[in-house]
Design a protein around this motif. Structure first.
Motif, short mmCIF file in Angstrom:
data_model
loop_
_atom_site.label_atom_id
_atom_site.label_comp_id
_atom_site.label_asym_id
_atom_site.label_seq_id
_atom_site.Cartn_x
_atom_site.Cartn_y
_atom_site.Cartn_z
N ASP A 131 0.82 -1.21 0.00
CA ASP A 131 0.00 0.00 0.00
C ASP A 131 0.85 1.27 0.00
OD1 ASP A 131 -2.24 -1.60 0.05
OD2 ASP A 131 -2.57 -1.40 2.21
N SER A 132 2.10 1.15 0.46
CA SER A 132 3.00 2.30 0.51
C SER A 132 3.82 2.45 -0.77
CB SER A 132 3.94 2.19 1.71
OG SER A 132 3.20 2.18 2.93
N GLY A 133 3.55 1.60 -1.77
CA GLY A 133 4.18 1.78 -3.07
C GLY A 133 5.28 0.81 -3.42
N ALA A 134 5.45 -0.26 -2.66
CA ALA A 134 6.53 -1.21 -2.95
C ALA A 134 6.34 -1.85 -4.32
CB ALA A 134 6.59 -2.29 -1.88
N ASP A 135 7.43 -1.89 -5.12
CA ASP A 135 7.42 -2.58 -6.41
C ASP A 135 7.74 -4.06 -6.26
OD1 ASP A 135 7.02 -0.21 -8.13
OD2 ASP A 135 8.98 0.39 -7.36
N SER A 136 8.44 -4.39 -5.20
CA SER A 136 8.76 -5.78 -4.87
C SER A 136 8.94 -5.88 -3.37
CB SER A 136 10.02 -6.25 -5.61
OG SER A 136 11.15 -5.50 -5.19
N ILE A 137 9.03 -7.11 -2.88
CA ILE A 137 9.18 -7.35 -1.44
C ILE A 137 10.47 -8.14 -1.21
CG2 ILE A 137 8.22 -8.49 0.61
CD1 ILE A 137 6.56 -6.12 -0.26
N CYS A 138 11.22 -7.73 -0.21
CA CYS A 138 12.38 -8.51 0.22
C CYS A 138 12.11 -9.08 1.60
CB CYS A 138 13.64 -7.65 0.27
SG CYS A 138 15.07 -8.50 0.99
N ILE A 139 12.36 -10.37 1.76
CA ILE A 139 12.35 -10.99 3.09
C ILE A 139 13.79 -10.99 3.56
CG2 ILE A 139 11.84 -13.05 4.44
CD1 ILE A 139 9.73 -13.77 2.34
N LYS A 140 14.09 -10.12 4.50
CA LYS A 140 15.46 -9.90 4.96
C LYS A 140 15.72 -10.74 6.21
CE LYS A 140 18.55 -6.10 6.38
NZ LYS A 140 19.67 -6.50 5.50
N ASP A 141 16.33 -11.89 6.00
CA ASP A 141 16.64 -12.82 7.09
C ASP A 141 18.06 -12.56 7.56
OD1 ASP A 141 16.71 -15.03 8.81
OD2 ASP A 141 17.29 -16.39 7.19
N MET A 142 18.25 -11.45 8.26
CA MET A 142 19.60 -10.96 8.56
C MET A 142 20.38 -11.84 9.52
SD MET A 142 16.94 -9.09 9.79
CE MET A 142 16.15 -8.97 11.39
N ALA A 143 19.72 -12.70 10.28
CA ALA A 143 20.43 -13.56 11.23
C ALA A 143 20.49 -15.01 10.79
CB ALA A 143 19.76 -13.47 12.60
N GLY A 144 19.92 -15.34 9.64
CA GLY A 144 19.92 -16.73 9.19
C GLY A 144 18.99 -17.60 10.01
N LEU A 145 17.89 -17.03 10.49
CA LEU A 145 16.96 -17.75 11.36
C LEU A 145 15.81 -18.41 10.60
CD1 LEU A 145 16.59 -15.09 14.22
CD2 LEU A 145 18.03 -17.14 14.22
N LEU A 146 15.60 -18.01 9.36
CA LEU A 146 14.46 -18.52 8.60
C LEU A 146 14.75 -19.95 8.11
CD1 LEU A 146 11.69 -18.04 7.36
CD2 LEU A 146 12.81 -16.85 5.45
N SER A 147 13.95 -20.88 8.56
CA SER A 147 14.15 -22.29 8.19
C SER A 147 13.58 -22.55 6.80
CB SER A 147 13.45 -23.19 9.21
OG SER A 147 12.04 -23.06 9.10
N PRO A 148 13.98 -23.65 6.16
CA PRO A 148 13.43 -23.97 4.84
C PRO A 148 11.90 -24.10 4.86
CG PRO A 148 15.40 -25.26 5.24
CD PRO A 148 15.10 -24.54 6.52
N THR A 149 11.37 -24.80 5.83
CA THR A 149 9.91 -24.95 5.91
C THR A 149 9.24 -23.62 6.19
OG1 THR A 149 10.14 -27.23 6.72
CG2 THR A 149 8.03 -26.13 7.11
N GLY A 150 9.82 -22.85 7.10
CA GLY A 150 9.27 -21.54 7.40
C GLY A 150 9.28 -20.63 6.19
N ALA A 151 10.35 -20.71 5.39
CA ALA A 151 10.44 -19.89 4.18
C ALA A 151 9.36 -20.27 3.18
CB ALA A 151 11.83 -20.06 3.55
N PHE A 152 9.15 -21.56 2.99
CA PHE A 152 8.13 -22.02 2.05
C PHE A 152 6.76 -21.47 2.44
CE2 PHE A 152 4.91 -24.85 0.40
CZ PHE A 152 5.33 -25.12 -0.89
N ASP A 153 6.41 -21.61 3.71
CA ASP A 153 5.10 -21.15 4.17
C ASP A 153 4.95 -19.64 4.06
OD1 ASP A 153 4.53 -23.79 4.76
OD2 ASP A 153 5.00 -23.60 6.90
N LEU A 154 6.01 -18.91 4.42
CA LEU A 154 5.94 -17.45 4.40
C LEU A 154 5.85 -16.92 2.98
CD1 LEU A 154 6.02 -14.72 5.79
CD2 LEU A 154 8.52 -14.91 5.92
N VAL A 155 6.69 -17.43 2.08
CA VAL A 155 6.66 -16.96 0.69
C VAL A 155 5.32 -17.29 0.05
CG1 VAL A 155 7.67 -17.27 -1.60
CG2 VAL A 155 9.15 -17.05 0.41
N LYS A 156 4.81 -18.49 0.31
CA LYS A 156 3.52 -18.90 -0.26
C LYS A 156 2.42 -17.93 0.17
CE LYS A 156 1.95 -22.43 -2.73
NZ LYS A 156 2.57 -22.79 -4.03
#
Length: 640
Positions: free
Chosen positions: A169-194
């Motif tokens: 709503d604020s005008g983003a052309d794309s979205i970045c998921i910034k996992d700066m600590a390496g905490l996002l698990s493979p399964t968690g990433a699949f669910d979140l991106v979906k």
């Protein structure tokens, strides 16, 4: 019928986040330009080359003009889009700036050729991102709205989808998921991106650090769920606290249902080059742990971890690293579970270090911590520990409005404050980092090195080739170098031979060193003593310059009669609690003070620390001046 492969974009981070994470942001522009043409021809989705800590580091450590860096990189990369990391209302600093500064900074950065702005806020407070995002859109560039990913009881899919909608709503052309600590698990990433793909219908880019070891697996599952672009680093500067390796991801993706549009063989010269370049920064190449599963316990990002190691080393307290890491989650809970990304990572990390080093929690708090508790960084994602807040700021009530709404326009006032800033670029440097810019310009280093200024890429390529080639020692008997005679004697070889030595060898006057020497296919371990000649002219020049700076520093200190080693004792004598630099002196000798009154500001670990009067009285002596470095335990001032 042959199935069409889905294109997965690759953003290369080697020239920004990779060396920020592994080498404390020390890579010089002159080490980037020789390889620029080859990188430009690879076919990357984009190159991250600016933003984050690079603006500060260029001035603070490298004596480079950050604007000049962006200019010459834009000229060097003729085909590939350039990308940067922007901290929302914080821009590239550690506090909020006025809206007019945000507008001008984004405008100027666009003029210098930036294409993609990855905009984030450390607290995921959309109010702190909207002005910067609007400025990028106004200048016709790509806005990548960023979700700072972290874990905790308040974070779930619904939280991130809600924030993703705010970004769109604020005008983003794309979205970045910034996992700066390496905490996002493979399964968690699949669910979140979906979930984000279903709700937002926007391109999604993945960013991670390899500290926990899950990065490559996480990327694959995110791509399966619909992610479009991933951040990687050249293998020579990948893994550890950096990103997954570009070559690995290209090889894996190209053979499956996807394509990166990149030829693996084309990446080989890049890795060979950066392997040599990395050797130049061994002093800052401090992270040796590889995969560290403790990250899953402490939630510490890659860049924060390497900076932790560097800063604790400077404090002579590296043995306290585990204690500091264990303190981070406790401080984070007290602060309402902020994601640990700049500047909140510095705020939480420096406070955790202070708690450990001083032996008491919140005995001393940085100005940034106080402002965080006042709400001046934005709205914490979770509930703040009110007992801790009261200990830090007393009965003061935190604000509830957008922090920048309380900041008056700064540009015109800053022109009066910094009359020496005769260009917009200089003015912005002063506004973002006043003391750093002051020191930078005082050294008369506004202009980059001649090679960078003239963008003579061919000269830089030749320079890199020479500096990374083996050094030759002439060991003939008639040489005046005692080093040459010593080598010849110990090897029992005939006169007039050349020995190829390691490029990392350092030979100092009057010291004994072990040195590996390869001669006629064999490696010899030598002990070298009474060296009277520095082998490398470049090293000789650097040492002379370093000694000159040290002598100049001591001359200043001597003129101001600053004790270098004296340590005061007594309740009325205040010593420095840690190594740092005197940023500002607020009181004068002979001035009356009350207990708890601010006397001076000490900058340590990039944070401002108020040094307070321990009792009522009169300032007897102030033993420091602004801009001078002090050691832990040195006397700062005394009260009678």
């Amino acid at each position: 019928m042959k199935q069409t492969k889905r294109l997965i974009g690759i953003t290369d981070t080697t020239l920004r986040d990779s060396h920020q994470s592994l080498l404390a942001t020390r890579m010089k522009t002159e080490d980037m330009l020789p390889i620029a043409e080859k990188m430009d021809n690879i076919g990357f989705h984009s190159l991250e080359v600016w933003g984050g800590a690079t603006f500060d580091s260029c001035m603070r450590f490298l004596n480079e003009d950050p604007w000049e860096r962006l200019k010459v990189l834009r000229e060097a990369f003729k085909k590939t889009k350039l990308q940067m990391l922007l901290r929302g209302q914080n821009l590239l600093g550690y506090k909020h700036y006025a809206d007019d500064v945000v507008d001008e900074f984004v405008k100027k950065t666009c003029e210098y050729g930036m294409d993609i702005f990855r905009v984030f806020d450390a607290l995921n407070d959309i109010r702190n991102m909207q002005r910067a995002m609007a400025a990028v859109k106004k200048n016709g560039k790509h806005v990548q709205g960023t979700i700072s990913y972290t874990t905790g009881t308040i974070y779930d899919i619904d939280y991130y989808v809600k924030f993703g909608k705010e970004l769109k709503d604020s005008g983003a052309d794309s979205i970045c998921i910034k996992d700066m600590a390496g905490l996002l698990s493979p399964t968690g990433a699949f669910d979140l991106v979906k979930a984000l793909k279903n709700e937002l219908k926007l391109p999604i880019q993945m960013h991670t650090h390899y500290t926990s070891g899950m990065g490559s697996m996480m990327y694959l599952k995110a791509i399966e769920a619909g992610a479009d672009v991933i951040d990687t680093a050249n293998s020579a500067l990948a893994l550890g606290t950096s990103q997954p390796a570009t070559e690995t991801m290209v090889a894996v993706l190209n053979e499956g249902a996807y394509t990166t549009g990149i030829n693996l063989e084309d990446l080989v010269p890049l890795s060979e080059y950066f392997k040599r370049i990395r050797q130049n920064y061994a002093e800052f190449d401090v992270y040796k742990s590889g995969v560290d599963v403790n990250i899953l316990r402490y939630q510490v990002p890659g860049g924060m971890l390497s900076n932790f190691i560097t800063q604790l080393t400077e404090q002579n307290a590296l043995d306290k690293l585990d204690d500091c890491l264990a303190e981070v989650p406790r401080v984070r809970e007290d602060f309402g579970y902020p994601p640990l990304v700049t500047p909140s990572s510095q705020i939480v990390g420096s406070q955790a270090a202070l708690n450990v080093l001083l032996g008491e929690r919140y005995k001393m708090c940085t100005n940034e911590v106080k402002n965080y508790m006042r709400g001046l960084y934005g709205r914490p994602p979770g509930k703040v520990n009110e007992d801790i807040r009261k200990k830090i700021i007393g009965d003061e009530q935190p604000i509830t409005v957008r922090p920048a709404d309380l900041i008056e326009p700064e540009l015109e006032k800053s022109k009066l404050l910094y009359p020496e800033a005769d260009t917009t670029e200089k003015l912005l440097m002063y506004i973002l980092f006043p003391q750093v810019a002051k020191d930078f310009f005082a050294k008369d280093n506004l202009k980059a090195s001649p090679e960078i200024k003239n963008n003579n890429t061919n000269d830089l390529k030749e320079k890199a080739k020479i500096e990374n080639s083996p050094k030759i020692l002439d060991c003939s008997s008639n040489t005046s170098s005692f080093a040459g005679q010593s080598f010849a004697k110990r090897l029992k070889t005939k006169n007039n031979i050349n020995l190829n030595t390691s490029t990392n060898s350092t030979l100092n006057n009057g010291e004994i060193h072990k040195l590996s020497v390869k001669f006629e296919g064999k490696t010899y371990e030598l002990e070298v003593e009474k060296i009277e000649t520095i082998i490398s002219p470049k090293e000789t020049f650097n040492k002379a310059e370093d000694n000159k700076e040290i002598q100049e520093d001591r001359k200043v200190e001597s003129n101001h009669k600053i004790p270098l080693t004296r340590k005061g004792v007594g309740d009325n004598i205040v010593n420095s609690p840690m190594p740092g630099k005197i940023l500002k002196i607020l009181k004068s000798q002979g001035e009356k003070v009350q207990q708890g009154e601010k006397v001076l500001i000490l900058e340590a670990m990039k944070m401002e620390n108020e040094i307070l009067a321990p009792c009522d009285g009169v300032i007897e002596n102030i033993n420091v001046v602004e801009g001078v470095a002090v050691n832990s335990g040195e006397e700062l001032f005394s009260i009678v």
